[in-house]
Design a protein around this motif. Structure first.
Motif, PDB file in Angstrom:
ATOM      1  N   ARG A  66       0.835  -1.206   0.000  1.00 17.10           N
ATOM      2  CA  ARG A  66       0.000   0.000   0.000  1.00 17.10           C
ATOM      3  C   ARG A  66       0.868   1.254   0.000  1.00 17.10           C
ATOM      4  O   ARG A  66       0.629   2.183  -0.771  1.00 17.10           O
ATOM      5  CB  ARG A  66      -0.929  -0.009   1.198  1.00 17.10           C
TER       6      ARG A  66
ATOM      7  N   GLN B  81       1.214   4.224  -3.135  1.00 14.72           N
ATOM      8  CA  GLN B  81       0.272   5.270  -2.754  1.00 14.72           C
ATOM      9  C   GLN B  81       0.377   6.539  -3.601  1.00 14.72           C
ATOM     10  O   GLN B  81      -0.563   7.323  -3.652  1.00 14.72           O
ATOM     11  CB  GLN B  81       0.450   5.627  -1.278  1.00 14.72           C
TER      12      GLN B  81
ATOM     13  N   SER C 134      -4.780   1.782  -5.929  1.00 18.16           N
ATOM     14  CA  SER C 134      -4.998   1.757  -4.486  1.00 18.16           C
ATOM     15  C   SER C 134      -4.865   0.330  -3.975  1.00 18.16           C
ATOM     16  O   SER C 134      -4.924  -0.637  -4.747  1.00 18.16           O
ATOM     17  CB  SER C 134      -6.373   2.326  -4.118  1.00 18.16           C
TER      18      SER C 134
END
Length: 763
Positions: free
Chosen positions: A82, A86, A92
């Motif tokens: 993640r 980002q 996502s």
């Protein structure tokens, strides 16, 4: 309701700002061109493997891609997939707080961890994940049992490559939305010797770090050595211990009103070993051993009933007074990769891969009730995979044309199993049992691609033929209680693609690509079965599922000026036969007429959008080099079967960065603006049960700051402060499925202000 346009409007404020930054950089670059600035340095083109199955300059690819290199991963103190992705537009990773119920009577929130990556509005198993060309296990979800896909340690990764749009023509099923490849280091990355200089006998790296948002501590070490003529080896080990990721919740009661994170301990360990042999005669062999293990222990305070207990005697007796969960996952990989320089009429070179991989996930949950017997759930999911590939390359020249041919065969065979055990199952089930029967999934493929170059043009046609089979190998523990035995399924798919690139000038190029994709049904979708008399719920298998299909087009422009790097693209993708898991097909929810769910081919969808990203080098400022980075993405999607928006599409995001690099220090400021998710862009009926409505999120801007000090060329000290303004905000990928009427939505907020530090020593 307004229909989605193939090229979304740029009239939103973030879109205007993103284009404004790009145009300002273009103007500055144009002004800078006539007089070469001695402070500007040319950047070497990025080499990408995932775009064409062989090493190639990314600027020559007729598609959108992203590369996160080792320096960005290390200096950014990246801990998870993640965090690594980002900054990327229209990308996502869903990450939920651990607020589930062991028995699944209430929420499954947080069982899935980093369940999958979303690229341009589609995610989960529709995005192919690879490690050194070997497929990572899929996520598995059935009702409230979910196993995620992050069988990874980023301390073992030197580069991440992201290819956007259908990738089935080169990689087969699961590449329908795109692919993400994690590439691990080799001894030469620490020994050198690739630039004409002699390699070191021994080299490596030591790293340690601390993160304030989860009170995590990390240590990693790598040693590489030259063991003799043509022999190099590498060994990397890492360990990390952390607690629950913090949030902006303020209620700390030990019950369902809680918005603070549940007490949690995470332990991750990983080992990577490689031996590289170059015996001469144009041969190169790489042997890899990888071991990943992760464990979580969670005290589920948020699932306890508030005190004093209230309700009917039956409700009081069944009230949860204690819950806990232990989750573990492990992945082991053995692989050999060989490269042979042949120089024959049919191939200049040959690449071969043979890999074995085993992954296991387990969740043990204990549920204690006020006056009823305890319940235990012990759920497991396993995948054992053999993967083989043979790929040839041949360079041909004819007249003014040059052709780089790539062709070969792929074969993947996986044995997939699950087991549910414990105490006090819900009638009519009897432990142990299996939600779907033991299954062998196989996929065999032939593929070919031609990169044809003539003058300033490149044309890249490609074609892949896949045959897939899902074969039930055993009905043990599945039938009974299933009403029908598990069924086998097979099929084939043809995936064509065509790309073109025009080098309009030495600085500018235009590209476009049309590609198709598909994804075969999974064992749990075809044969998954569940029955619960207390809830009046039945989930039926569906052996008639068809593969999901996609067709996508993309057009873009690249600028590689003295100071400016710019990539901009528009895309439009159409999907059909999308599989909707657990669709309600009948029933009123009574004992005589239970609600019946089934995975079905229902949805047709389209997703369109655009992306702009790049960087601008301002030259020498205050004794160091100053640079700006920018990225903006926006997409719209619609379910054409219902006419409603696609909830899987993320709101627009703008990322801006300012970096200053000096010989011994540097600093950076990064801003990410997340657009709001409006009610008009949400299909609330498919997200939450009526009369609830889906929780919407406001826009938010988050600021991060970091400093790096290099007291010696081989030592780096990184300090960072995340969420400088202590902003309270949510991310859409996390809150999808969260009712607006819930009183605990603060539990889904992102971490507030937090400090981070790491030290890296190269030797």
């Amino acid at each position: 309701m307004r229909q989605a346009s193939p090229i979304p409007s740029c009239n939103t404020r973030p879109a205007r700002l993103a284009w404004g930054v790009a145009l300002a950089c273009l103007h500055g670059a144009a002004l800078a061109q006539p007089a070469p600035a001695p402070v500007a340095t040319a950047q070497l083109p990025e080499v990408v493997v995932s775009g064409s199955r062989h090493e190639q300059s990314g600027d020559e690819l007729p598609l959108s891609y992203d590369v996160i290199d080792a320096r960005a991963l290390s200096d950014g103190q990246v801990r998870s997939v993640r965090e690594a992705l980002q900054e990327l537009p229209n990308t996502s990773v869903r990450l939920l707080p651990s607020r589930f119920s062991v028995t699944g009577v209430s929420s499954a929130t947080g069982r899935d961890g980093n369940a999958g990556i979303n690229i341009r509005g589609l995610g989960g198993n529709r995005v192919l994940l690879l490690v050194d060309g070997v497929r990572l296990p899929r996520s598995y979800a059935f009702r409230t049992t979910v196993f995620d896909r992050e069988y990874l340690s980023l301390e073992l990764v030197k580069r991440i490559e992201v290819v956007r749009g259908p990738a089935s023509a080169l990689y087969g099923s699961d590449g329908m939305a795109g692919l993400v490849q994690f590439i691990t280091p080799e001894p030469a990355d620490f020994l050198g010797g690739t630039d004409g200089q002699p390699a070191k006998a021994v080299g490596g790296r030591l790293a340690a770090g601390w993160s304030g948002d989860d009170h995590g501590r990390m240590a990693a070490g790598t040693v590489a050595a030259q063991a003799g003529e043509g022999v190099q080896w590498l060994l990397t080990a890492s360990a990390r211990r952390a607690h629950a990721l913090d949030n902006r919740g303020s209620v700390g009661t030990p019950d369902s009103r809680r918005t603070r994170p549940n007490p949690q301990t995470d332990d991750d360990r990983a080992v990577l070993g490689k031996v590289v042999l170059t015996p001469g005669a144009g041969q190169r062999h790489v042997f890899t051993l990888e071991h990943i293990e992760r464990r979580q222990d969670i005290e589920l305070l948020s699932s306890r009933a508030p005190l004093p207990l209230a309700g009917t005697p039956a409700q009081v007796a069944a009230a949860v007074v204690g819950e806990a969960s232990e989750r573990s996952m492990q992945r082991d990989r053995l692989a050999w990769s060989g490269r042979f320089e042949l120089g024959t009429a049919w191939a200049d070179r040959l690449q071969a891969t043979l890999a074995w991989q085993q992954s296991d996930s387990r969740q043990i949950g204990t549920n204690l009730r006020q006056a009823l017997p305890p319940r235990i759930r012990d759920n497991r999911y396993q995948e054992t995979t053999w993967q083989a590939a043979l790929q040839a390359g041949r360079l041909l020249r004819a007249g003014g044309w040059a052709h780089q041919l790539t062709y070969g065969v792929d074969h993947v065979s996986s044995r997939i199993g699950n087991l549910y055990d414990g105490l006090n199952p819900a009638p009519p089930e009897v432990f142990p049992l299996k939600r779907f029967p033991d299954t062998r999934e196989t996929a065999s493929a032939l593929f070919a691609q031609d990169e044809a170059i003539v003058g300033d043009w490149s044309f890249t046609p490609g074609l892949r033929f896949d045959h897939f089979a899902l074969d039930v190998t055993s009905q043990a523990l599945f039938h009974p209680p299933a009403r029908q035995p598990g069924q086998s399924l097979s099929g084939s798919a043809l995936s064509p693609k065509f790309g073109a690139l025009w080098r309009a000038t030495p600085q500018w190029s235009l590209f476009g690509q049309y590609a198709s994709g598909f994804r075969a049904p999974e064992a749990g979708q075809v044969n998954g079965y569940f029955e619960n008399l207390a809830e009046q719920v039945v989930i039926l298998p569906n052996a008639g599922l068809r593969p999901e299909k996609s067709r996508g087009a993309e057009f873009g422009v690249r600028g590689r000026l003295q100071r400016l790097r710019l990539d901009a693209s528009v895309f439009h993708n159409r999907y059909r036969d999308l599989i909707q898991d657990a669709a309600l097909i009948g029933g009123s929810g009574t004992a005589a007429d239970p609600r019946v769910f089934q995975a079905i081919n229902l949805e047709r969808a389209r997703i369109s959008g655009f992306e702009v990203k790049g960087s601008y080098d301002w030259g020498l400022v205050a004794g160091g080099r100053l640079a700006t980075s920018f990225a903006y993405g926006q997409a719209r999607g619609r379910n054409q079967a219902t006419g409603q928006p696609l909830n899987s599409v993320d709101p627009a995001q703008l990322a801006l960065g300012l970096r200053h690099e000096h010989a011994t220090w540097g600093w950076a400021l990064d801003a990410r603006h997340h657009a709001a998710k409006r009610a008009a862009d949400i299909d609330s009926a498919s997200a939450v049960k009526a009369p609830n409505t889906q929780f919407t999120i406001p826009s938010a801007t988050v600021l991060d700051a970091s400093v790096q000090w290099r007291p010696r060329p081989d030592v780096r000290v990184n300090l960072a402060l995340h969420n400088l303004t202590n902003r309270r905000y949510w991310l859409w990928s996390d809150v999808y499925g969260l009712p607006a009427q819930s009183g605990t939505n603060d539990a889904w907020t992102q971490p507030g202000r937090s400090g981070h530090v790491s030290v890296v020593l190269d030797f």
